[in-house]
Design a protein around this motif. Structure first.
Motif, mmCIF file in Angstrom:
data_model
loop_
_atom_site.group_PDB
_atom_site.id
_atom_site.type_symbol
_atom_site.label_atom_id
_atom_site.label_comp_id
_atom_site.label_asym_id
_atom_site.label_seq_id
_atom_site.Cartn_x
_atom_site.Cartn_y
_atom_site.Cartn_z
ATOM 1 N N ALA A 188 -11.091 55.658 24.812
ATOM 2 C CA ALA A 188 -9.838 55.175 25.401
ATOM 3 C C ALA A 188 -8.814 54.858 24.315
ATOM 4 O O ALA A 188 -7.620 55.125 24.486
ATOM 5 C CB ALA A 188 -10.101 53.946 26.268
ATOM 6 N N ALA A 223 -7.363 58.070 23.155
ATOM 7 C CA ALA A 223 -6.416 58.568 24.161
ATOM 8 C C ALA A 223 -5.115 57.771 24.108
ATOM 9 O O ALA A 223 -4.021 58.342 24.221
ATOM 10 C CB ALA A 223 -7.038 58.486 25.554
ATOM 11 N N PHE A 224 -5.222 56.463 23.917
ATOM 12 C CA PHE A 224 -4.034 55.615 23.802
ATOM 13 C C PHE A 224 -3.202 56.046 22.604
ATOM 14 O O PHE A 224 -1.982 56.194 22.700
ATOM 15 C CB PHE A 224 -4.459 54.151 23.676
ATOM 16 N N GLN A 276 -1.420 59.128 23.446
ATOM 17 C CA GLN A 276 -0.306 58.838 24.353
ATOM 18 C C GLN A 276 0.879 58.248 23.597
ATOM 19 O O GLN A 276 2.030 58.602 23.859
ATOM 20 C CB GLN A 276 -0.732 57.846 25.437
ATOM 21 N N ARG A 295 6.851 56.832 32.704
ATOM 22 C CA ARG A 295 5.759 57.813 32.804
ATOM 23 C C ARG A 295 4.510 57.356 32.054
ATOM 24 O O ARG A 295 3.395 57.652 32.464
ATOM 25 C CB ARG A 295 6.217 59.169 32.268
ATOM 26 N N TYR A 296 4.686 56.659 30.952
ATOM 27 C CA TYR A 296 3.546 56.261 30.130
ATOM 28 C C TYR A 296 2.972 54.893 30.497
ATOM 29 O O TYR A 296 1.828 54.592 30.164
ATOM 30 C CB TYR A 296 3.927 56.282 28.643
ATOM 31 N N GLY A 356 -0.650 54.536 32.050
ATOM 32 C CA GLY A 356 -1.728 54.786 31.089
ATOM 33 C C GLY A 356 -1.934 53.617 30.148
ATOM 34 O O GLY A 356 -3.073 53.261 29.820
ATOM 35 N N SER A 361 -3.637 50.870 32.105
ATOM 36 C CA SER A 361 -5.046 51.204 32.297
ATOM 37 C C SER A 361 -5.850 50.875 31.037
ATOM 38 O O SER A 361 -6.941 50.298 31.118
ATOM 39 C CB SER A 361 -5.181 52.688 32.641
ATOM 40 N N PHE A 362 -5.307 51.223 29.879
ATOM 41 C CA PHE A 362 -6.001 50.917 28.628
ATOM 42 C C PHE A 362 -6.080 49.407 28.421
ATOM 43 O O PHE A 362 -7.111 48.888 27.983
ATOM 44 C CB PHE A 362 -5.303 51.599 27.449
#
Length: 155
Positions: free
Chosen positions: A42, A45-46, A49, A81-82, A85, A88-89
């Protein structure tokens, strides 16, 4: 734009999470708490992003030209948009730090993990505000170009 600051945050979280995992004794995984491997994935992924968002923010600001209002509106579109995410992180981090704190061997270790967790989650949730602050700083350092109010002569 404080892209270096945001990337440093992402890198720090990716590096700091495994280090904290080593400080706490292993504990049985709770149903919703991510594993160490999951939180590392994660965090990667962060970071990805954040890098993508930074590129989009830079492009949005450039496309807006000298219009601060247009730049701000375009940056807000990118942030919107971001944001899911990032949230969530942040939720995953909260659960991971909670699991690690519950498994801490001492009260001192638990307090340290709780404090680090709260700061890390706040930083993740604060990314949009950091971007906005960077945009505001950029606007203060480069005044908006005056609008041409003279009619065009066609030449």
């Amino acid at each position: 734009m404080p892209s270096g600051l945001i990337l440093a945050l992402a890198a720090g979280l990716a590096i700091g999470a495994p280090a904290l995992a080593q400080d706490a004794a292993p504990a049985p995984a709770r149903a919703l708490a991510p594993s160490d491997a999951d939180i590392n994935t994660a965090a990667d992924a962060f970071r990805t992003q954040v890098e993508a968002m930074n590129a989009e923010v830079r492009a949005a600001v450039q496309a807006a030209g000298s219009s601060r209002r247009r730049a701000s509106a375009r940056v807000e579109e990118v942030l919107a948009r971001y944001q899911p995410g990032f949230e969530s992180f942040a939720v995953q981090l909260e659960a991971w730090f909670s699991r690690r704190a519950a498994a801490a061997a001492t009260d001192e270790a638990r307090a340290s993990i709780v404090q680090t967790g709260a700061a890390s989650v706040a930083r993740v949730r604060g990314v949009p505000d950091q971007v906005r602050a960077g945009l505001a700083q950029q606007a203060r350092s480069a005044p908006e170009q005056p609008r041409n109010t003279q009619p065009s002569t066609g030449y």
